[in-house]
Scaffold this motif. Structure first.
Motif, PDB file in Angstrom:
ATOM      1  N   VAL A 170      43.865 -55.806  34.631  1.00 13.84           N
ATOM      2  CA  VAL A 170      43.888 -55.710  35.877  1.00 13.84           C
ATOM      3  C   VAL A 170      43.433 -56.237  36.495  1.00 13.84           C
ATOM      4  CG1 VAL A 170      45.585 -54.670  38.311  1.00 13.84           C
ATOM      5  CG2 VAL A 170      45.819 -54.701  35.873  1.00 13.84           C
ATOM      6  N   VAL A 179      46.430 -62.900  38.548  1.00 15.57           N
ATOM      7  CA  VAL A 179      47.357 -62.461  39.126  1.00 15.57           C
ATOM      8  C   VAL A 179      48.541 -63.073  40.020  1.00 15.57           C
ATOM      9  CG1 VAL A 179      48.029 -60.187  40.075  1.00 15.57           C
ATOM     10  CG2 VAL A 179      46.251 -60.615  38.539  1.00 15.57           C
ATOM     11  N   TRP A 184      53.002 -58.752  36.511  1.00 11.97           N
ATOM     12  CA  TRP A 184      53.232 -57.169  35.866  1.00 11.97           C
ATOM     13  C   TRP A 184      54.033 -57.152  34.673  1.00 11.97           C
ATOM     14  CZ3 TRP A 184      50.167 -53.774  37.374  1.00 11.97           C
ATOM     15  CH2 TRP A 184      48.392 -54.121  38.035  1.00 11.97           C
ATOM     16  N   TYR A 185      55.272 -58.455  35.161  1.00 11.94           N
ATOM     17  CA  TYR A 185      56.419 -58.585  34.134  1.00 11.94           C
ATOM     18  C   TYR A 185      55.945 -58.779  32.946  1.00 11.94           C
ATOM     19  CZ  TYR A 185      59.190 -58.731  38.415  1.00 11.94           C
ATOM     20  OH  TYR A 185      60.340 -57.857  39.701  1.00 11.94           O
TER      21      TYR A 185
END
Length: 673
Positions: A170, A179, A184-185
């Protein structure tokens, strides 16, 4: 000297490394220190930042990386899955403790003491949270890998390392501006697919290979290497790191590689003799003390990192004493297993340096932190692991009885191989007794030629056992018939069990379960295991133990159930007990009383006469059918019981079937098996 050093001749380099691997345990042993400390020091002294004798070239990087992955893979492979399942809550609790305590304290140190900005502080704190199971080989050699503290530390590794590596992914993506709303998916889906493919798909592939292709030991070993490193190489596609893939591969293959098998011995030997020592040397070569001459900042950063990682990992391990009720030695072993820094720390440090979050001071501080933790951890595990091993030995009273001596009837090399594998799984390594491959030659005119052929076949059996580091004492005997010869050898050697096979033809009752079996069963003071093995035992998913009425009242019931439970544990299979319904409660209590402890299921049958149909209906692919055999005159004997094993074998031609006839105790109460 500039032309001579570093050494470039690959033969001389390997000879020097082999010498270091040989001498390190000997020299360190004089100071009662683990040998891996000597390899770390040798790498630091002989490496490019000191004497310059060895260069940290691609060969060291390659073998060092392989060694690191090997450590993670071996640690997962040696986990007792039954113990891990029993203490899974402990692993989760410790995993969260050893992540959250170093992460939170490390964040304060990095942000307010070392004055890093938030992204760099978070990434630096994550390096304190991760750890590498560098000292697991020491725990393995001490024989404490099945202790709940060791299992907890190993299980917690995957929790804390996964969280730390997720933070790395991350922070690196945020710094690069990658990002977005879909990040996140993508990360969640890719990780879920990756983990699912390993834990579900890899066991299916391995089971197929071991059944269909891997009857050769070399092929099995190469298959394991190829799959483990292939899985690790694909980790980057899922947003993870190779160490996570190697650990997951070990969990996936855990049930298919028995702990005392030939394949496991090959895996452990290769890692401890080659790959892990190269990794230790490569880590030692990273230290560059010249950086600390540039000013006080390098010393402050390094000191803060070393103190933080040791202090926080110690706090996390100490927290297991009040929370999980561990002893002092258990908590110290947990600390020794969880404090070493290597893989995830190096990954986070190098990535942070490449994207501009860290400077040279952090890189060298991380290297010093790695060396310090890797120096401290072996001492702690060796000292407190020995105390823990002695405590366990004192807590388990020795059972009186004769030494375990296993005899294996060998006729041809092809038929003997699976029987010898079964004997290795039955053997108790703690007793150090050999296995006795036996060939009986019937007396006749050509007995001399038959003896020569038998000795040649027994030599191959000895080679197979030697590959598993099991001592063998082949025996050739000339007698009137096979049964008399086997019983004669058993009496001469005071054997406690005989393993024999039958060919599994369409009429096994006529071919084997006739006069020969009756002759072998006349001696009641040893265990007889009759095996029809058509598939490798390590591919069995479930052990189905079939018990006749009143079996729990037989004198040898405890020994028989101990054998069945140990076998199920060795091959990583679940255990199903099939017994008459009216005695289900008594059978369950008797099975629970037999050691070792393990979970099992009960399946009651209303009518004993319908048991054969019920067992055949329960049978599934990958089952090992174990039929409790009863000698004539026993409480559980009747004509139906005597023919149950051959009937099941006839109805299930593609299943592994064992008929187990436990020993009847002597007057002194001994129950050898």
């Amino acid at each position: 000297m500039g032309d001579l050093l570093p050494i470039k001749d690959p033969v001389l380099v390997f000879a020097l490394v082999a010498t270091l691997i040989l001498l390190a345990p000997i020299v360190m042993g004089r100071w009662r220190l683990p040998g891996m400390i000597g390899l770390l020091l040798a790498g630091a002294v002989l490496g490019p930042n000191a004497l310059g004798v060895l260069a940290r070239d691609q060969s060291f990087v390659l073998f060092g990386t392989v060694g690191l992955l090997y450590i993670m893979f071996s640690a997962a492979l040696e986990i007792d899955m039954a113990v891990l399942k029993r203490y899974r809550l402990h692993s989760v609790v410790f995993g969260l403790l050893t992540f959250s305590i170093p992460m939170s304290i490390g964040l304060v140190v990095a942000r307010y003491l070392l004055a890093f900005d938030w992204p760099a502080a978070i990434l630096l704190a994550s390096t304190f949270a991760s750890h590498t199971l560098l000292t697991y080989p020491i725990a393995s050699r001490l024989g404490i890998t099945r202790n709940k503290a060791v299992t907890t530390a190993v299980g917690g590794t995957i929790v804390t390392d996964t969280l730390a590596l997720l933070i790395l992914a991350v922070i690196a993506s945020m710094t690069r501006g990658e990002v977005d709303e879909l990040f996140w998916y993508r990360l969640g889906i890719s990780l879920a697919l990756y983990v699912g493919a390993i834990l579900i798909g890899l066991p299916l592939l391995a089971r197929w290979f071991f059944r269909s292709v891997g009857r050769d030991g070399v092929a099995e070993f190469v298959f394991v290497l190829a799959t483990v490193f292939g899985v690790a190489a694909l980790s980057h596609l899922a947003g993870s790191e190779p160490i996570v893939g190697a650990f997951l591969a070990g969990l996936a293959l855990n049930r298919l590689i028995p702990h005392h098998s030939t394949l496991m011995n090959r895996i452990q030997f290769t890692g401890e003799a080659v790959f892990v020592p190269f990794f230790l040397l490569s880590v030692g070569m990273l230290l560059d003390l010249r950086v600390f001459l540039g000013g006080p900042r390098a010393w402050i950063v390094a000191f803060a990192m070393v103190v933080t990682v040791i202090g926080t990992k110690w706090l996390a391990a100490e927290a297991t004493r009040p929370l999980l009720r561990y002893s002092r030695d258990q908590a110290r072993v947990v600390f020794g297993l969880s404090v070493p820094q290597a893989a995830a720390t190096l990954a986070a440090t190098i990535v942070g340096y490449d994207i501009g979050l860290f400077d040279d001071a952090v890189v060298n501080g991380a290297i010093l932190m790695i060396l310090t933790s890797c120096f401290l951890a072996p001492i702690v595990v060796d000292r407190h692991g020995r105390a823990l091993a002695l405590t366990e030995e004192a807590a388990v009273p020795e059972e009186a009885g004769p030494p375990q001596r296993l005899l294996v009837a060998c006729s041809t090399p092809a038929s003997a191989r699976p029987l010898l594998e079964l004997a290795v799984l039955m053997r108790d390594p703690a007793q150090g007794q050999p296995i006795y491959p036996v060939t009986v030659v019937t007396d006749g005119e050509d007995a001399g030629d038959a003896v020569a052929r038998a000795e040649s076949a027994l030599a191959r059996a000895g080679t197979q056992l030697a590959a598993a580091e099991v001592p063998a004492q082949p025996v050739t005997r000339i007698d009137l018939n096979i049964a008399s010869g086997l019983l004669g050898v058993r009496r001469d050697l005071r054997g406690t069990a005989i393993v024999v096979g039958w060919r599994g033809r369409t009429t096994p009752h006529e071919l084997f379960f006739g006069t020969m079996l009756e002759h072998l069963l006349r001696d009641r003071h040893y265990a007889l295991v009759v095996a029809r093995l058509v598939e490798p035992l390590n591919t069995c998913r479930r052990v189905v133990a079939v018990l006749p009425p009143n079996a729990e009242h037989e004198d040898g019931f405890r020994a028989a159930m101990g054998f069945i439970k140990k076998l199920a544990q060795q091959i990583g299979a679940s255990l199903l007990i099939v017994s008459p319904q009216d005695s289900e409660g008594r059978v369950k209590a008797a099975v629970q009383a037999a050691k070792p402890e393990m979970e099992f299921r009960m399946q009651g049958q209303e009518r004993w006469t319908a048991l054969k149909r019920g067992v055949i209906g329960l049978a599934a692919d990958g089952d090992l059918m174990v039929v409790y055999g009863v000698r004539e005159g026993g409480l559980a004997w009747d004509p139906v019981t005597a023919t149950l094993a051959p009937r099941i074998a006839e109805k299930l031609p593609n299943a592994n079937v064992l008929a187990l006839y436990p020993p009847e105790p002597r007057d002194d109460g001994n129950e050898p098996l």
